[in-house]
Design a protein around this motif. Sequence first.
Motif, PDB file in Angstrom:
ATOM      1  N   ILE A 115       0.881  -1.167   0.000  1.00 29.85           N
ATOM      2  CA  ILE A 115       0.000   0.000   0.000  1.00 29.85           C
ATOM      3  C   ILE A 115       0.913   1.210   0.000  1.00 29.85           C
ATOM      4  O   ILE A 115       1.727   1.385   0.911  1.00 29.85           O
ATOM      5  CB  ILE A 115      -0.913   0.006   1.241  1.00 29.85           C
ATOM      6  N   THR A 116       0.851   2.051  -1.030  1.00 31.03           N
ATOM      7  CA  THR A 116       1.808   3.130  -1.223  1.00 31.03           C
ATOM      8  C   THR A 116       1.762   4.141  -0.082  1.00 31.03           C
ATOM      9  O   THR A 116       0.735   4.274   0.605  1.00 31.03           O
ATOM     10  CB  THR A 116       1.547   3.854  -2.546  1.00 31.03           C
ATOM     11  N   ALA A 142       1.380   7.315   0.060  1.00 32.51           N
ATOM     12  CA  ALA A 142       0.312   8.313  -0.009  1.00 32.51           C
ATOM     13  C   ALA A 142      -0.988   7.784   0.571  1.00 32.51           C
ATOM     14  O   ALA A 142      -1.788   8.539   1.130  1.00 32.51           O
ATOM     15  CB  ALA A 142       0.100   8.745  -1.453  1.00 32.51           C
ATOM     16  N   ALA A 143      -1.204   6.469   0.443  1.00 29.30           N
ATOM     17  CA  ALA A 143      -2.444   5.864   0.957  1.00 29.30           C
ATOM     18  C   ALA A 143      -2.259   5.263   2.342  1.00 29.30           C
ATOM     19  O   ALA A 143      -3.226   4.820   2.952  1.00 29.30           O
ATOM     20  CB  ALA A 143      -2.927   4.778  -0.001  1.00 29.30           C
ATOM     21  N   ALA A 144      -1.018   5.243   2.853  1.00 25.16           N
ATOM     22  CA  ALA A 144      -0.724   4.637   4.155  1.00 25.16           C
ATOM     23  C   ALA A 144       0.074   5.613   4.997  1.00 25.16           C
ATOM     24  O   ALA A 144       1.287   5.488   5.129  1.00 25.16           O
ATOM     25  CB  ALA A 144       0.052   3.333   3.970  1.00 25.16           C
ATOM     26  N   THR A 166      -5.715   1.318   8.175  1.00 25.99           N
ATOM     27  CA  THR A 166      -4.725   2.373   8.339  1.00 25.99           C
ATOM     28  C   THR A 166      -5.428   3.623   8.854  1.00 25.99           C
ATOM     29  O   THR A 166      -6.614   3.840   8.593  1.00 25.99           O
ATOM     30  CB  THR A 166      -4.018   2.680   7.017  1.00 25.99           C
ATOM     31  N   ASP A 188      -5.216   7.929   9.418  1.00 24.58           N
ATOM     32  CA  ASP A 188      -4.641   9.217   9.054  1.00 24.58           C
ATOM     33  C   ASP A 188      -5.141  10.251  10.061  1.00 24.58           C
ATOM     34  O   ASP A 188      -6.350  10.491  10.171  1.00 24.58           O
ATOM     35  CB  ASP A 188      -5.061   9.596   7.631  1.00 24.58           C
ATOM     36  N   THR A 231      -9.006   3.869   6.919  1.00 25.80           N
ATOM     37  CA  THR A 231      -9.179   3.212   5.630  1.00 25.80           C
ATOM     38  C   THR A 231      -9.038   1.712   5.810  1.00 25.80           C
ATOM     39  O   THR A 231      -8.109   1.249   6.492  1.00 25.80           O
ATOM     40  CB  THR A 231      -8.151   3.717   4.602  1.00 25.80           C
ATOM     41  N   TRP A 291      -8.581  -2.105   4.029  1.00 21.75           N
ATOM     42  CA  TRP A 291      -7.976  -2.743   2.862  1.00 21.75           C
ATOM     43  C   TRP A 291      -8.198  -4.245   2.948  1.00 21.75           C
ATOM     44  O   TRP A 291      -8.127  -4.828   4.032  1.00 21.75           O
ATOM     45  CB  TRP A 291      -6.473  -2.478   2.800  1.00 21.75           C
ATOM     46  N   ARG A 306      -8.218  -1.397  -1.772  1.00 23.44           N
ATOM     47  CA  ARG A 306      -8.835  -0.429  -0.870  1.00 23.44           C
ATOM     48  C   ARG A 306     -10.337  -0.638  -0.866  1.00 23.44           C
ATOM     49  O   ARG A 306     -10.978  -0.699  -1.917  1.00 23.44           O
ATOM     50  CB  ARG A 306      -8.508   1.000  -1.313  1.00 23.44           C
ATOM     51  N   THR A 321     -12.992   4.461   3.101  1.00 25.97           N
ATOM     52  CA  THR A 321     -12.386   5.406   4.036  1.00 25.97           C
ATOM     53  C   THR A 321     -13.503   6.134   4.767  1.00 25.97           C
ATOM     54  O   THR A 321     -14.474   6.569   4.150  1.00 25.97           O
ATOM     55  CB  THR A 321     -11.494   6.429   3.320  1.00 25.97           C
TER      56      THR A 321
END
Length: 449
Positions: A57-58, A60-62, A76, A78, A87, A89, A97, A100
């Motif tokens: 999971i990149t 930016a998304a993690a 995850t 944020d 979010t 997954w 994904r 969110t």
Amino acid sequence: MTLIELDRDAPLEPPPTSRRPLAADRRTALVVALILLAALGGAAPASGIRWRYLGVITPAAAPDGPITLAGGQVYTVDTTGAEPSVTAWRPARPPVRLWTTRVPVGGEPGVIPVASVTVRQAGEVALLTAGAATTAVDAATGQVRWSAPVTVGVLDGSGAGVTVDRVFRPGTEYDQESGDPGPLYFSASGEPHTEPPLRTDVRGLDLADGRTLWTTSPGGAVTVDVVPGDDPAVLITSSQRLTLVAGRTGRLLREAELPQLAGHGPASGSLIGDVALISYQEPGRQVAFEARTLRRLWERDVPEMVADPADCQGVLCDGGHGDLRVLDPGTGLARWRVQEDVDLAIRAGYVLETDAATGEPVRLTDPHTGATRVDLAGWTGEVAGSAGQPLVLRRREGRGAQAFATVVPGHAEIRRLGVAGTGLGDCDADGRFLVCRAADGLRIWAYRS
């Protein structure tokens, strides 16, 4: 190992030129089987171990928030916005994904520590907690079903939860800017008061829709514990009595009066396994009751201060680092002694001993005798996970790579999984998956089918 006997209708006397009697072969096979069972420790090798990299999971998304594995999904967090977002997954190849959702904090935005945002899955809902507030969402879609300004306990397998709401006399709110000394009493939402509560409302909730199933209101302050099992119950400890109610209906199951020692009632209550531990500050005593029957089991003296107390999770301990006794919760008697600087926790059905100074795992021991079942020498860390799930171990290997292994409940052996590359940070694991933070995001592996 299973021995299958054949030819039950064979002649009792074999012909002279035949091989040895089958009974002799059976005796030989039985001896071989016993030898093999002894070598295996009485258990077949753990099955279903299959190490597979699923993907990443990149970044930016993690974001750099907590990572949680719950109910077979990766969550995850944020916390960069006014409200935290969670979010979900699916750990597929590659990870997918799902949704969110923003999590209301139940108070002033921007003051919720990252570590206080947690995710728990309970059947078809996921409970997202930020500070003291809880939001229940559909685990498949992320759609908000209900919310509460307090923390919700889960009664596993029942579809029900429990909340505790302390009711205080008006005008007892503590002025935090004053800094006045004295004892403080906190509401369910974390607000301090200068007097104990008038009563405590304990409520059972339907986790699917947040509907109140039952309410009981014992006077004063209480502690509440969930008694697990096929039919979970709620144990309420007050200064006068123990009360056990059915988790789904709130029906009174039984009550027991608590002793007053030297004119004082208990200061706290807790649960370890199926034993309720009631603690008294004056004098320092601990009284144990069977959680389901409320039968009084034993009591013991407890020192007010221990110079170097050990961290014991799910284990009843007495003493401190270097001279630690593990007690039988059912009798209060010492089972075994540890004369090393270790902390203890229940993991994979064993007692995990961890070096108190370095945090490195030392060994897995039998919870009844303290005998070593698995030597963990060479493994420098463990991955977070629940007590009943496999224990996942980690260590550095050549050129900074991370190697992983597991101990499955019921199997006293280390099963090597594989090498997961370099630059790995915090990890989490459940019974099937492992997720670790890395420079390129969150890497996910499956390790059991």
